[in-house]
Design a protein around this motif. Structure first.
Motif, short mmCIF file in Angstrom:
data_model
loop_
_atom_site.label_atom_id
_atom_site.label_comp_id
_atom_site.label_asym_id
_atom_site.label_seq_id
_atom_site.Cartn_x
_atom_site.Cartn_y
_atom_site.Cartn_z
N ILE A 1 0.89 -1.09 -0.02
CA ILE A 1 -0.04 -0.02 0.04
C ILE A 1 0.74 1.25 -0.10
O ILE A 1 0.65 2.16 -0.82
CB ILE A 1 -0.87 0.07 1.14
CG1 ILE A 1 -1.99 -1.24 1.13
CG2 ILE A 1 -1.48 1.28 1.34
CD1 ILE A 1 -2.97 -1.36 2.31
N ARG B 1 2.09 2.07 -3.64
CA ARG B 1 0.99 2.73 -4.46
C ARG B 1 0.43 4.00 -4.02
O ARG B 1 0.18 4.70 -4.91
CB ARG B 1 -0.07 1.63 -4.56
CG ARG B 1 0.14 0.36 -5.39
CD ARG B 1 -0.86 -0.52 -5.28
NE ARG B 1 -0.47 -1.91 -6.15
CZ ARG B 1 -0.48 -2.92 -5.55
NH1 ARG B 1 -1.06 -2.95 -4.09
NH2 ARG B 1 -0.29 -4.08 -6.09
N LEU B 2 0.53 4.23 -2.61
CA LEU B 2 0.03 5.69 -2.44
C LEU B 2 1.04 6.75 -2.41
O LEU B 2 0.63 7.93 -2.54
CB LEU B 2 -0.63 5.78 -0.76
CG LEU B 2 -1.90 4.89 -0.69
CD1 LEU B 2 -2.07 4.68 0.88
CD2 LEU B 2 -3.04 5.32 -1.28
N MET C 1 -8.83 -2.30 -1.03
CA MET C 1 -8.28 -1.22 -1.63
C MET C 1 -8.36 -1.18 -3.12
O MET C 1 -8.41 -2.23 -3.64
CB MET C 1 -6.77 -1.25 -1.11
CG MET C 1 -6.41 -1.08 0.41
SD MET C 1 -6.68 0.40 0.81
CE MET C 1 -5.48 1.34 0.08
N GLN D 1 -5.41 4.26 -6.01
CA GLN D 1 -4.45 4.69 -4.88
C GLN D 1 -3.49 5.74 -5.12
O GLN D 1 -3.35 6.73 -4.23
CB GLN D 1 -3.60 3.22 -4.46
CG GLN D 1 -4.27 2.08 -3.93
CD GLN D 1 -3.55 0.95 -3.36
OE1 GLN D 1 -2.79 1.19 -2.39
NE2 GLN D 1 -3.80 -0.33 -3.86
#
Length: 273
Positions: free
Chosen positions: A83, A86-87, A138, A144
């Protein structure tokens, strides 16, 4: 040279925010901004400038607290690095847009009111403990990136590490609260780097800043808070993994409600001046 009382105030603030950074994944900014606004205002910094410098200095401390707390979370295997990857790109772009552009244009009073409004919304969602749809996950990489851009932009406006947005967002997407807190702590580092670069650049020409300022960042305050906060961030991270989910959410929400109320008050006062 800072007076001893001010050094004591900043040191205590650093110890508290470091612990909360590890405990709640919020980077400490939710606590730092109101208290730094008060400290700077008490030292004759204009109200509008005090809010902006509190936001910028708060963000700068997150560079240090995020590293300290994420190490403790990573040791427990709680950080969702997939995560983070990707963020992070969207976070950097959103943060630069906010701190280099919008932040410099808005009055400090409006920033204070926005801080209070958005944090109140986040606290309500967390306190009510709304359950996400079991099928919700998600979003994909593009989604994202967009979410990261929003997190970075909002963080740049209020001087927080993004936990007040990213933790509710991730739990809404069925990421467990403990993983969300740990991942939010890791996201604090790119958020802080991008926004601090913008705050320094946009504040270099401002008049009325206290001695030792670099752009909107107050370096003496940053140094004391950062040194103390890195001592307690790992302790907060260890405590986070021992608390039940519901209690952790309620602690998070209660803290945000109190600080939102204070910043609403500061914003109203600043508008009246």
């Amino acid at each position: 040279m800072l007076d001893p009382l001010l050094m004591l105030e900043l040191g205590a603030l650093g110890l508290c925010t470091g612990f909360l950074a590890g405990l709640l994944g919020i980077g400490g900014g939710m606590l730092l901004v109101p208290f730094l606004t008060f400290i700077l205002g008490a030292r004759d910094v204009a109200p509008d400038l005090a809010v902006k410098m509190a936001i910028a200095t708060s963000m700068a401390t997150i560079v240090f607290t995020s590293v300290s707390s994420v190490r403790a979370h990573h040791a427990k295997g709680a950080v969702r690095w997939d995560i983070v990857q990707r963020l992070a790109p969207g976070i950097v772009l959103g943060g630069l847009l906010a701190s280099l552009g919008v932040f410099a244009l808005l009055k400090g009073a409006y920033l204070a009111l926005f801080f209070g409004l958005f944090v109140s919304f986040s606290a309500t969602q967390m306190f009510l403990d709304k359950k996400p749809s079991p099928a919700r996950q998600m979003p994909g990489t593009a989604g994202q990136w967009v979410a990261g851009g929003g997190i970075g932009f909002l963080s740049g406006l209020v001087g927080a590490g993004g936990g007040f947005v990213s933790v509710p967002f991730m739990t809404w997407c069925n990421v467990s609260i403990h993983n969300a807190v740990a991942t939010s702590a890791a996201l604090g580092f790119p958020i802080a780097l991008a926004n601090v670069a913008g705050y320094v650049g946009s504040g270099l020409g401002m008049h009325g800043r206290p001695e030792g300022s670099l752009g909107y960042v107050w370096l003496p305050g940053l140094a004391l808070i950062a040194v103390c906060s890195v001592l307690t961030a790992p302790l907060g991270a260890r405590v986070a993994h021992r608390l039940p989910v519901r209690k952790l959410k309620r602690v998070f929400a209660s803290l945000l409600f109190a600080l939102a109320a204070y910043m609403f008050w500061k914003g109203v006062i600043a508008l009246g001046n």
